[in-house]
Scaffold this active site. Structure first.
Site, short mmCIF file in Angstrom:
data_model
loop_
_atom_site.label_atom_id
_atom_site.label_comp_id
_atom_site.label_asym_id
_atom_site.label_seq_id
_atom_site.Cartn_x
_atom_site.Cartn_y
_atom_site.Cartn_z
N GLY A 59 0.76 -1.25 0.00
CA GLY A 59 0.00 0.00 0.00
C GLY A 59 0.78 1.29 0.00
O GLY A 59 0.18 2.37 0.03
N ARG A 100 2.93 -1.56 -5.96
CA ARG A 100 3.00 -0.29 -6.69
C ARG A 100 4.32 0.47 -6.45
O ARG A 100 4.93 0.97 -7.39
CB ARG A 100 1.84 0.59 -6.22
CG ARG A 100 1.71 1.91 -6.96
CD ARG A 100 0.73 2.84 -6.24
NE ARG A 100 -0.48 2.19 -5.83
CZ ARG A 100 -1.61 2.14 -6.53
NH1 ARG A 100 -1.66 2.74 -7.70
NH2 ARG A 100 -2.66 1.52 -6.07
N CYS A 133 -13.75 2.22 -28.48
CA CYS A 133 -15.09 2.78 -28.69
C CYS A 133 -15.84 2.93 -27.39
O CYS A 133 -16.80 2.20 -27.11
CB CYS A 133 -15.85 1.90 -29.68
SG CYS A 133 -15.05 1.91 -31.27
N GLU A 134 -15.37 3.82 -26.54
CA GLU A 134 -15.99 4.14 -25.25
C GLU A 134 -15.67 5.60 -24.96
O GLU A 134 -14.51 6.00 -25.09
CB GLU A 134 -15.36 3.32 -24.10
CG GLU A 134 -15.55 1.85 -24.17
CD GLU A 134 -16.73 1.35 -23.34
OE1 GLU A 134 -17.36 2.15 -22.61
OE2 GLU A 134 -17.01 0.14 -23.43
N TYR A 159 0.06 -1.93 -12.09
CA TYR A 159 -1.35 -1.98 -12.47
C TYR A 159 -1.55 -1.36 -13.86
O TYR A 159 -2.58 -0.76 -14.14
CB TYR A 159 -2.23 -1.29 -11.42
CG TYR A 159 -1.99 -1.85 -10.03
CD1 TYR A 159 -2.43 -3.12 -9.71
CD2 TYR A 159 -1.29 -1.12 -9.07
CE1 TYR A 159 -2.18 -3.65 -8.46
CE2 TYR A 159 -1.04 -1.65 -7.81
CZ TYR A 159 -1.50 -2.91 -7.51
OH TYR A 159 -1.25 -3.45 -6.26
#
Ligand code: LLP
Length: 411
Positions: free
Chosen positions: A239, A283, A349-350, A378
């Site tokens: 985290g 991360r 296509c969004e 990620y």
């Protein structure tokens, strides 16, 4: 250390000119810096000094096998959340005794695979899972080390999707039920309770939730000794937050929460428990040391709004669309022109397919190259084939060289 910097107006990763890499390997393309990753690892290691610990890299952040082999070779452990990740970790050479397996929904065959692999601990997330694990361990006649994942009801005050330690979240067993779970586990012939686990969220930028969690877990371990149960490790999860904003700082500190400040404070608390300390960073190890390179396909104007359409989309980097996450966007060739606002959008296509909205960038033209920064974690792991788009290639830079660590997908 600074992994990405401009040299003569060209963006470099270590000593490699990113324009040359993009021209040779094509785009979209993930690029990672090995020195960056190793220097962050070193910062984590230094922070523990000589306190017994394991650093278990969270594969969900980046599971490229080339990278995993390097991490395994560095003596790092692994945090996995599926049978697939466990297989990748074993293939990469992580020793089973350094692998922790969490996840609220393990299937029977995944539990069996983990037990047979003799990993460090299965992190158990419910009483039902504990009972199923005990039954499978008994059938296999393998004494299985388990840790109970506690939900400590702590708020990291971050993005709601990245919060995992509040009672409203699906993860772990509430503190009020954890003692009961340990006592039950200790009475099973084929379970060995070895640790307590928690992971309160991701991209945490405050120290207080960490401290509070360490105190709660330490107090609990001490009380559990009165029940005759002696744990071996306390796993505080991952985290550590990274800086998605200032990516080329001279100080070269991509971590918003400095392990060298936080970890000694955590150790100071948990040493009273006598337990080894496990952390599961993902991360913070790889995020700041990776970029996604993309090329401008078209530019267009619509009622005062400028769109820059690039060849990377939400299927390549989902974070902006899914969490409204901010990633800095830098041109590979720096131009000191006056800036203009534009939405950097993908080809999918969004309407939600964007990499950055209202960004102040130099006027961009067809063919220009951009780097989406802090995309090492990620990024590829959340990539998909949506719109039947192949996933990008990945390259690893080491000083003045680079090598392909995953070929571009062919559909
Ligand atoms: N351990 C457990 C049990 C976890 O669930 C996670 C992340 C980690 C460790 C590693 O956390 P880190 O050090 O990477 O923050 N897709 C989201 C992040 C989801 C994180 C889920 N769990 C994103 O792109 O921001």
């Amino acid at each position: 250390m600074i992994t990405f910097s401009y040299k003569d107006d060209n963006l470099f990763c270590e000593s490699v000119d990113l324009t040359q890499v993009a021209d040779t390997e094509g785009t979209p393309l993930y690029v990672y810096s090995l020195s960056g990753v190793l220097s962050t690892l070193e910062r984590f290691r230094r922070s523990f000094a000589d306190y017994p610990h394991k650093l278990c890299f969270a594969l969900k952040a980046n599971s490229n096998s080339g990278l995993l082999k390097i991490l395994a070779g560095q003596g790092v452990g692994a945090d996995v959340v599926s049978g697939g990740e466990l297989q990748l970790a074993l293939n990469a050479g992580f020793p089973p005794e350094k692998i922790a397996y969490a996840g609220v929904g393990k299937t029977d065959s995944e539990i069996e695979f983990a037990i047979r692999s003799r990993i460090m601990a299965l992190n158990i997330e419910s009483m039902q899972e504990l009972k199923v694990t005990a039954a499978i361990a008994e059938r296999l006649k393998i004494v299985t080390p388990v840790a109970i994942r506690v939900n400590p009801d702590i708020d990291i005050e971050g993005h709601p999707y990245l919060t995992t330690g509040k009672s409203a979240n699906k993860f772990g067993i509430p503190f009020s039920k954890v003692r009961e779970a340990f006592i039950w586990a200790a009475a099973q012939p084929y379970l060995r309770p070895v640790g307590i686990h928690s992971h309160i969220g991701s991209n945490i930028v405050k120290i207080d939730p960490w401290i509070m969690n360490a105190k709660k877990l330490t107090d609990f371990i001490i009380h559990l000794k009165a029940d005759g149960i002696e744990l071996e490790h306390v796993d505080l999860g991952g985290g550590f937050g990274v800086d998605y904003g200032t990516v080329l700082t001279e100080q070269g500190n991509p971590l918003l929460l400095d392990p060298e400040v936080v970890i000694p404070k955590l150790i100071d608390i948990i040493k009273k428990s006598g337990c080894e300390c496990i952390l599961e960073p993902g991360r913070s190890i790889i995020g700041p040391h990776g970029v996604l390179l993309t090329r401008v396909l078209f530019t267009k104007q619509s009622r005062g709004k400028r769109f820059v359409v690039v060849d990377a989309g939400m299927n390549d980097l989902l974070r902006p669309s899914l969490y409204n996450a901010h990633h800095e966007i830098l041109p590979l060739q720096y131009r000191n022109d006056k800036r203009e606002k534009a939405d950097i959008v993908g080809p999918v296509c969004e309407t939600g397919d964007f990499l950055g909205l209202d960004r102040n960038l130099p006027p961009l033209q067809r063919g220009d190259l951009l780097a989406i920064m802090t995309a090492g974690a990620y990024g590829y792991t959340l990539a998909s084939n949506y719109n039947s788009r192949p996933r990008p290639a990945e390259v690893l830079v080491e000083k003045n060289q680079y090598r392909i660590i995953r070929e571009r997908e062919i559909l």
